[in-house]
Design an enzyme around this catalytic site. Structure first.
Site, PDB file in Angstrom:
ATOM      1  N   ASP A  45       0.721  -1.157   0.053  1.00 36.43           N
ATOM      2  CA  ASP A  45      -0.034   0.116   0.002  1.00 36.43           C
ATOM      3  C   ASP A  45       0.818   1.419  -0.045  1.00 36.43           C
ATOM      4  OD1 ASP A  45      -1.952   1.738   0.084  1.00 36.43           O
ATOM      5  OD2 ASP A  45      -2.804   0.952   2.121  1.00 36.43           O
ATOM      6  N   GLU A  47      -0.664   4.228  -1.173  1.00 36.28           N
ATOM      7  CA  GLU A  47      -1.513   5.093  -0.764  1.00 36.28           C
ATOM      8  C   GLU A  47      -1.636   5.458   0.561  1.00 36.28           C
ATOM      9  OE1 GLU A  47      -6.028   6.453  -1.584  1.00 36.28           O
ATOM     10  OE2 GLU A  47      -5.680   4.538  -1.630  1.00 36.28           O
ATOM     11  N   HIS A  48      -2.064   4.660   1.367  1.00 32.35           N
ATOM     12  CA  HIS A  48      -2.096   5.043   2.903  1.00 32.35           C
ATOM     13  C   HIS A  48      -0.831   4.597   3.521  1.00 32.35           C
ATOM     14  CE1 HIS A  48      -6.334   6.341   2.634  1.00 32.35           C
ATOM     15  NE2 HIS A  48      -6.412   5.329   1.697  1.00 32.35           N
ATOM     16  N   GLY A  49       0.126   3.730   3.139  1.00 38.54           N
ATOM     17  CA  GLY A  49       1.201   3.260   3.913  1.00 38.54           C
ATOM     18  C   GLY A  49       2.253   4.414   3.788  1.00 38.54           C
ATOM     19  N   ARG A  73      -0.918  -0.967  -4.400  1.00 35.23           N
ATOM     20  CA  ARG A  73      -1.908   0.176  -4.532  1.00 35.23           C
ATOM     21  C   ARG A  73      -1.145   1.447  -4.853  1.00 35.23           C
ATOM     22  NH1 ARG A  73      -6.897   1.277  -0.402  1.00 35.23           N
ATOM     23  NH2 ARG A  73      -5.273   1.290   1.000  1.00 35.23           N
TER      24      ARG A  73
END
Length: 137
Positions: A45, A47-49, A73
Site C-alpha cells: 500500500d 496510498e495510505h502506507g 496500490r
C-alpha cells in the site's frame, strides 16, 4: 533470467480463488512474513502506507523466492507514479479514486505501452531484469 508469469491473473481467468494480504507499514520484513504465510498476492500500500519507491523495492525483493506476487496500490491515478511502480517489477496495480470512465481510461493508459497506452519502454529497470530480460518483460 527472470520471467513474468502472473499466476494470480491465470487463477482469476480460470475462475479460481486468490488469497491476498495487505502490506501497509513499508517493511520488507512484514512483506516477507506475508509471503511465507502462503498468500497468492501481497498488496503493498503506497496510498495510505508510509512507503515510497525505495521501500517498495525492498518489499518486492523480500517476496523473491516465494509464490506470492507483489501488487501495489498506487498513491494516486498518476501516470508517473504508476510507471515507476511497474518499473519496480510488480505484477498488478490497484489505482485509487477511479470514479469516471475518463479516470479509468487514464489508469489503463498509464499501465500499457503504445499504441494502447502512454507507458514508456526502458530495458534498464528492475522489471526488465536491468537490461538482461527485457524481452521476457
Amino acid at each position: 533470467m527472470r520471467t513474468f508469469e502472473n499466476t494470480v491473473k491465470q487463477k482469476l481467468c480460470a475462475g479460481k480463488k486468490v488469497v491476498g494480504a495487505w502490506a501497509q507499514i513499508g517493511s520488507p520484513i512484514t512483506a516477507e512474513i506475508l509471503a511465507e504465510a502462503g498468500f497468492d498476492v501481497v498488496m503493498i500500500d503506497l496510498e495510505h502506507g508510509p512507503g515510497d519507491i525505495l521501500t517498495l523495492l525492498a518489499q518486492i525483493q523480500a517476496l523473491k523466492g516465494n509464490p506470492a506476487l507483489p501488487f501495489v496500490r498506487a498513491p494516486w491515478n498518476d501516470f508517473v507514479a504508476i510507471k515507476r511502480i511497474l518499473d519496480a517489477g510488480v505484477y498488478g496495480v490497484l489505482v485509487p479514486y477511479v470514479n469516471t470512465r475518463a479516470e479509468a481510461e487514464a489508469a489503463v493508459r498509464a499501465c500499457k505501452y503504445p499504441p494502447y497506452g502512454i507507458r514508456g519502454i526502458a530495458a534498464s529497470p528492475r522489471a526488465a531484469g536491468y537490461g538482461q530480460g527485457s524481452m521476457n518483460y
